[in-house]
Design a protein around this motif. Structure first.
Motif, mmCIF file in Angstrom:
data_model
loop_
_atom_site.group_PDB
_atom_site.id
_atom_site.type_symbol
_atom_site.label_atom_id
_atom_site.label_comp_id
_atom_site.label_asym_id
_atom_site.label_seq_id
_atom_site.Cartn_x
_atom_site.Cartn_y
_atom_site.Cartn_z
ATOM 1 N N PRO A 21 16.970 42.953 26.200
ATOM 2 C CA PRO A 21 15.649 42.672 26.740
ATOM 3 C C PRO A 21 14.598 42.982 25.677
ATOM 4 O O PRO A 21 14.548 44.117 25.175
ATOM 5 C CB PRO A 21 15.526 43.649 27.920
ATOM 6 C CG PRO A 21 16.730 44.497 27.911
ATOM 7 C CD PRO A 21 17.656 44.045 26.862
ATOM 8 N N ILE A 22 13.797 41.963 25.297
ATOM 9 C CA ILE A 22 12.855 42.188 24.205
ATOM 10 C C ILE A 22 11.767 43.173 24.598
ATOM 11 O O ILE A 22 11.046 43.664 23.770
ATOM 12 C CB ILE A 22 12.201 40.871 23.717
ATOM 13 C CG1 ILE A 22 11.694 40.084 24.901
ATOM 14 C CG2 ILE A 22 13.120 40.085 22.826
ATOM 15 C CD1 ILE A 22 10.755 38.972 24.508
ATOM 16 N N HIS A 23 11.666 43.443 25.915
ATOM 17 C CA HIS A 23 10.628 44.364 26.350
ATOM 18 C C HIS A 23 11.090 45.817 26.264
ATOM 19 O O HIS A 23 10.338 46.713 26.603
ATOM 20 C CB HIS A 23 10.203 44.044 27.785
ATOM 21 C CG HIS A 23 9.543 42.707 27.878
ATOM 22 N ND1 HIS A 23 8.561 42.323 27.001
ATOM 23 C CD2 HIS A 23 9.719 41.678 28.730
ATOM 24 C CE1 HIS A 23 8.169 41.090 27.318
ATOM 25 N NE2 HIS A 23 8.858 40.685 28.348
ATOM 26 N N ASP A 24 12.319 46.005 25.858
ATOM 27 C CA ASP A 24 12.804 47.367 25.758
ATOM 28 C C ASP A 24 12.473 47.929 24.378
ATOM 29 O O ASP A 24 13.132 47.627 23.385
ATOM 30 C CB ASP A 24 14.327 47.378 25.991
ATOM 31 C CG ASP A 24 14.855 48.792 26.052
ATOM 32 O OD1 ASP A 24 14.055 49.720 25.817
ATOM 33 O OD2 ASP A 24 16.052 48.961 26.333
ATOM 34 N N LYS A 29 11.969 48.343 16.461
ATOM 35 C CA LYS A 29 11.611 49.299 15.390
ATOM 36 C C LYS A 29 10.594 50.341 15.867
ATOM 37 O O LYS A 29 10.404 51.386 15.250
ATOM 38 C CB LYS A 29 11.003 48.562 14.186
ATOM 39 C CG LYS A 29 11.917 47.566 13.519
ATOM 40 C CD LYS A 29 12.546 48.191 12.276
ATOM 41 C CE LYS A 29 13.404 47.240 11.465
ATOM 42 N NZ LYS A 29 14.584 46.715 12.143
ATOM 43 N N TRP A 30 9.923 50.082 17.007
ATOM 44 C CA TRP A 30 8.940 51.043 17.534
ATOM 45 C C TRP A 30 9.578 52.391 17.787
ATOM 46 O O TRP A 30 8.905 53.415 17.837
ATOM 47 C CB TRP A 30 8.323 50.511 18.836
ATOM 48 C CG TRP A 30 7.361 49.387 18.598
ATOM 49 C CD1 TRP A 30 7.583 48.058 18.844
ATOM 50 C CD2 TRP A 30 6.038 49.480 18.053
ATOM 51 N NE1 TRP A 30 6.487 47.321 18.488
ATOM 52 C CE2 TRP A 30 5.515 48.169 17.996
ATOM 53 C CE3 TRP A 30 5.258 50.543 17.611
ATOM 54 C CZ2 TRP A 30 4.248 47.895 17.510
ATOM 55 C CZ3 TRP A 30 3.986 50.274 17.125
ATOM 56 C CH2 TRP A 30 3.494 48.956 17.073
ATOM 57 N N ARG A 31 10.908 52.389 17.971
ATOM 58 C CA ARG A 31 11.550 53.672 18.272
ATOM 59 C C ARG A 31 11.414 54.657 17.101
ATOM 60 O O ARG A 31 11.428 55.863 17.289
ATOM 61 C CB ARG A 31 13.021 53.488 18.675
ATOM 62 C CG ARG A 31 13.950 53.012 17.578
ATOM 63 C CD ARG A 31 15.363 52.849 18.142
ATOM 64 N NE ARG A 31 16.317 52.434 17.137
ATOM 65 C CZ ARG A 31 16.493 51.198 16.730
ATOM 66 N NH1 ARG A 31 15.756 50.234 17.239
ATOM 67 N NH2 ARG A 31 17.404 50.908 15.817
ATOM 68 N N ASP A 219 8.060 52.283 29.661
ATOM 69 C CA ASP A 219 8.441 52.120 31.072
ATOM 70 C C ASP A 219 7.687 50.971 31.727
ATOM 71 O O ASP A 219 8.228 50.275 32.585
ATOM 72 C CB ASP A 219 8.205 53.423 31.838
ATOM 73 C CG ASP A 219 9.292 54.433 31.539
ATOM 74 O OD1 ASP A 219 10.214 54.079 30.771
ATOM 75 O OD2 ASP A 219 9.227 55.568 32.042
ATOM 76 N N THR A 220 6.407 50.772 31.329
ATOM 77 C CA THR A 220 5.633 49.676 31.925
ATOM 78 C C THR A 220 6.271 48.338 31.543
ATOM 79 O O THR A 220 6.407 47.448 32.379
ATOM 80 C CB THR A 220 4.177 49.701 31.391
ATOM 81 O OG1 THR A 220 3.745 51.038 31.326
ATOM 82 C CG2 THR A 220 3.249 48.893 32.256
#
Ligand SMILES: NCCCC[C@H](NC(=O)[C@@H](N)CCCCN)C(=O)O
Length: 464
Positions: A21-24, A29-31, A219-220
């Motif tokens: 899911p691209i929204h995860d 890389k944001w992680r 989460d949003t």
């Protein structure tokens, strides 16, 4: 046409399982940005925790206290944390890690502010109160730091991530060791360094707010993911924590004594046995943390690539044993470097242990109980940090005149043997119980139960 259809269908079927899911955000890389904020969360805490020890004579002078009274600054920090992180972890599982990050960061700032103020106005009781509040927040903050990270690095890269937190944290300790004496020599007062510690704690809090926003945003994007009631932690769930988890907690208690308790006496040890000045000894004792700051992420990456966490845990416990055997065998000498080289092995062992042991907790407890798991292991670690120095101090006091550090080293060897033994028991347990610490599989008791049920069912069917 029909052919084309079936081809495209085949393509979809082949590709679909690989889609994420691209929204995860945890898959993007944001992680890594999240990891940065997570690492800085405890930076102020690591820095400020070690400040009194670096400025011990100056603080004692300013407050007119003796060394027994001075030790209160550390006992009021460690003693309550033999229990408190358990509640902190439980609170984080129950009310969420984000609220916990905020509350514990505030407590750290508040505690450090009281401590700095107390030293400024020269009040010993208020200083003790400040360290107590600082301790309430400090260790619990480390618990949530680990818990929230496990939500972003589920399984893969987890050891690297824990290695990074140790690296940045211990960098904070080293920077403190270097900066504080310089602040003192340039201002002639201990007060500036303490307020600087508060500044770093506030900086950590502000960066922690970014971490909270990122987590909310994650989460949003994912949409509401309400936890099932069966997945909410209850105190009674602790009874069902497996044997491996308790073995890991015991192992953490003893292995950390071999590293951190030794490090706390290492300055005097190097001065007495190898005839170094206190400044030279100070350089030596930084070796362990500098090596840890450099190597923890590297060993973490290796552990993520190769798995086999139990091998890493076992080997690092063995390294602790080797280090303390070398120390007992080393003859006293004048400014020889062998002790320093041994500290490099200690730092390596610590790097391996720190990144793989904390990274193993999610392989032993369910994700909904991760905070409680981290809390219990941190409480165990603090138990070692509380009783270790007391035992070492008593042994040293009783035996130093006749035997120097021999019995102290013997104590560390015994503790390291317990570390190797508990690591071996964990290994045996893991082999018989799903090999989570071998294959780096995230723990899920419900799946284990259904797997067991399925096994039972197939056995019954086979019998029939
Ligand atoms: N957050 C998971 C990694 C913990 C690393 C471990 N933490 C501690 O020792 C804590 N007791 C923090 C001490 C910092 C001063 N309050 C470590 O090896 O540093």
């Amino acid at each position: 046409m029909a052919n084309e259809d079936s081809e495209s269908q085949q393509l979809t079927i082949e590709i679909q399982p690989k889609l994420v899911p691209i929204h995860d955000l945890t898959q993007t890389k944001w992680r890594y940005l999240f990891l940065f904020f997570d690492c800085t969360l405890c930076l102020g805490n690591y820095f400020a925790y070690d400040t009194p020890s670096v400025l011990q004579p100056e603080i004692m002078d300013r407050l007119h206290i003796n060394s027994f009274e001075f030790n209160w600054f550390y006992s009021v920090y460690s003693f309550p944390n033999m229990i408190l992180p358990f509640f902190g972890g439980f609170l984080s599982d129950t009310f969420g890690s984000r609220l916990a990050v905020f509350i514990f960061s505030l407590l750290v700032c508040f505690g450090q502010a009281i401590f700095a103020l107390a030293i400024t106005i020269e009040s010993f009781p208020i200083a003790v109160l400040g360290r107590f509040i600082f301790g309430l927040g400090g260790e619990n903050l480390c618990v949530v730091q680990g818990t929230i990270l496990a939500e972003w690095f589920t399984g893969k890269e987890l050891s690297m991530a824990y290695g990074m937190t140790i690296s940045i944290g211990r960098l904070g300790s080293v920077i403190n060791n270097i900066l504080e004496p310089q602040f003192y020599s340039s201002t002639g007062s201990v007060v500036f360094g303490l307020w600087f510690g508060l500044f770093l704690c506030i900086l950590s809090l502000i960066l922690g707010l970014f971490l909270i926003f990122m987590d909310i945003h994650k989460d949003t994007l994912l949409g509401p993911s309400k936890k099932k009631s069966s997945e909410k932690i209850k105190i009674s769930d602790i009874k069902s924590f497996n044997f491996g988890f308790w073995m890991l907690s015991g192992n953490c208690l003893v292995v950390y004594i071999c590293v951190l308790t030794f490090n706390s006496i290492a300055s005097l040890y190097f001065q007495t046995r190898f005839n170094f000045s206190s400044i030279e000894a100070g350089y030596f004792i930084s070796i362990t943390y500098i090596v840890a700051a450099l190597f923890s992420p590297i060993f973490g990456i290796l552990a993520d690539r190769l798995g086999r966490h139990i091998y890493w845990i076992f080997s690092s416990a063995l390294m602790m044993l080797i280090v303390h055997v070398i120390f007992i065998l080393l003859p006293d000498c004048d400014k020889c470097i062998w002790g320093g080289l041994n500290l490099i092995i200690l730092g390596m062992g610590y790097s391996i242990y720190g990144s793989t042991m904390w990274g193993s907790i999610p392989f032993l407890v369910d994700s909904y109980a991760a905070g409680t798991g981290f809390g219990i292991v941190t409480a165990a670690q603090n138990t070692g940090m509380t009783i270790g120095p007391i035992i070492v101090g008593a042994i040293h006091y009783k035996t130093e005149h006749q035997y120097g550090y021999t019995y102290v080293s013997l104590f560390f060897i015994i503790v390291a043997v317990i570390g190797v033994t508990t690591a071996s028991m964990l290994w045996v347990w893991d082999r018989k119980n799903g090999q989570h610490l071998f294959t780096a599989k995230i723990y899920d008791s419900s799946r284990l139960e259904s797997a067991n049920e399925q096994e039972d069912l197939s056995k019954t069917l086979a019998i029939n």
